[in-house]
Enzyme design. Structure first.
Site, PDB file in Angstrom:
ATOM      1  N   ASP A 119      -1.282  -0.233   0.421  1.00 16.25           N
ATOM      2  CA  ASP A 119      -1.996  -0.003  -0.944  1.00 16.25           C
ATOM      3  C   ASP A 119      -1.037  -0.641  -1.950  1.00 16.25           C
ATOM      4  O   ASP A 119       0.109  -0.622  -1.876  1.00 16.25           O
ATOM      5  CB  ASP A 119      -2.189   1.376  -1.167  1.00 16.25           C
TER       6      ASP A 119
HETATM    7  N1  URA Z   1      -1.956   4.874   4.423  1.00 15.80           N
HETATM    8  C1  URA Z   1      -2.333   4.936   2.960  1.00 15.80           C
HETATM    9  O1  URA Z   1      -3.090   6.013   2.647  1.00 15.80           O
HETATM   10  N2  URA Z   1      -1.942   3.952   2.266  1.00 15.80           N
HETATM   11  C2  URA Z   1      -1.202   2.861   2.716  1.00 15.80           C
HETATM   12  O2  URA Z   1      -0.470   1.987   1.802  1.00 15.80           O
HETATM   13  C3  URA Z   1      -0.684   2.822   4.088  1.00 15.80           C
HETATM   14  C4  URA Z   1      -0.975   4.204   4.775  1.00 15.80           C
END
Ligand code: URA
Length: 251
Positions: A119
């Site tokens: 993310d």
């Molecule tokens: N899980 C998440 O919620 N976000 C990420 O960036 C990676 C794994």
């Protein structure tokens, strides 16, 4: 094959632009090689003798290393998107040098691709490669490559949350419960969580299913590869041959 054709092909394979651009760089004498072993021409075959991974060469004033396939590790900083066409934040690809973004693929000068996505606000280990099989192997849930996350929550955590995550929680779009491969409390608001699959926002959604909001998320390890402190956010490096072998070894 003449040495200039060989050099043109080599530069093209390493992401220095179209064959025409690479031929121009060679013709203008802007490509310098070192230790000439890699560029000796065999008298019998008239072909270059050896090109090896890590072989240095210079293009204009840029020192580069030959790599038949690119396998790199980026320390993703917060505020970057794992997309070529980011919607709001700079792309992680903008942190890489141009040759890594221009390596040739069947569909054109496509460059390396991220192994899965993190993310925008997640930090930590991101692998990128131009080897499709490697990308598939690292991201496929079938291969159970563990990914370790360090997370911080808004409210305190306890062993009951750990037990729920190990037992499995139901995410809204998926009737099958999703389990953590491992889970440990590392502080009152901190947890280390290991997953072997990579569903969309998986860590945040798993914690949300236990009533917790993740406010910081960092990926510290993939397989046996640990993100060390000397690679600062925004920096990248090549994987070593041993690291690559460790990642692709059957678990
Ligand atoms: N899980 C998440 O919620 N976000 C990420 O960036 C990676 C794994």
């Amino acid at each position: 094959m003449s040495i200039s054709v060989f050099l043109t092909d080599m530069l093209f394979s390493q992401g220095f632009g179209t064959r025409r651009i690479c031929a121009g760089l060679v013709q203008q004498g802007l490509v310098k090689t070192y230790g000439d072993a890699g560029f000796q021409v065999c008298e019998q075959t008239d072909k270059p003798i050896e090109v090896y991974n890590g072989m240095p060469f210079m293009v204009q004033s840029e020192l580069w290393q030959y790599h038949a396939k690119a396998y790199v590790l980026l320390h993703k900083p917060a505020g970057t998107e794992c997309s070529h066409k980011p919607s709001a934040w700079p792309s992680v690809y903008s942190l890489l040098p141009t040759p890594l973004r221009q390596r040739p693929a069947k569909t054109g000068l496509q460059g390396v691709q991220a192994v899965g996505r993190l993310d925008q606000d997640t930090t930590g280990m991101l692998l990128l490669s131009d080897d499709g099989q490697f990308i598939h192997r690292m991201s496929s849930p079938k291969h159970h490559v563990p990914k370790v996350y360090e997370l911080t929550t808004e409210d305190p955590l306890d062993e009951a949350v750990v037990a729920k995550l190990i037992k499995g929680v139901v995410l809204n779009d998926d009737p099958v419960p999703v389990k953590a491969a491992a889970c440990n409390l590392t502080g009152s608001h901190h947890m280390q969580l290991t997953l072997t699959e990579g569903k969309y926002h998986q860590v945040k959604r798993m914690l949300a299913a236990t009533g917790h909001k993740v406010i910081q998320l960092h990926r510290s390890r993939i397989g046996n590869l640990v993100l060390s402190d000397d690679l600062r956010p925004g920096q990248w490096r090549w994987l070593t041959a041993d690291e690559l072998a460790g990642l692709t070894r059957k678990q």
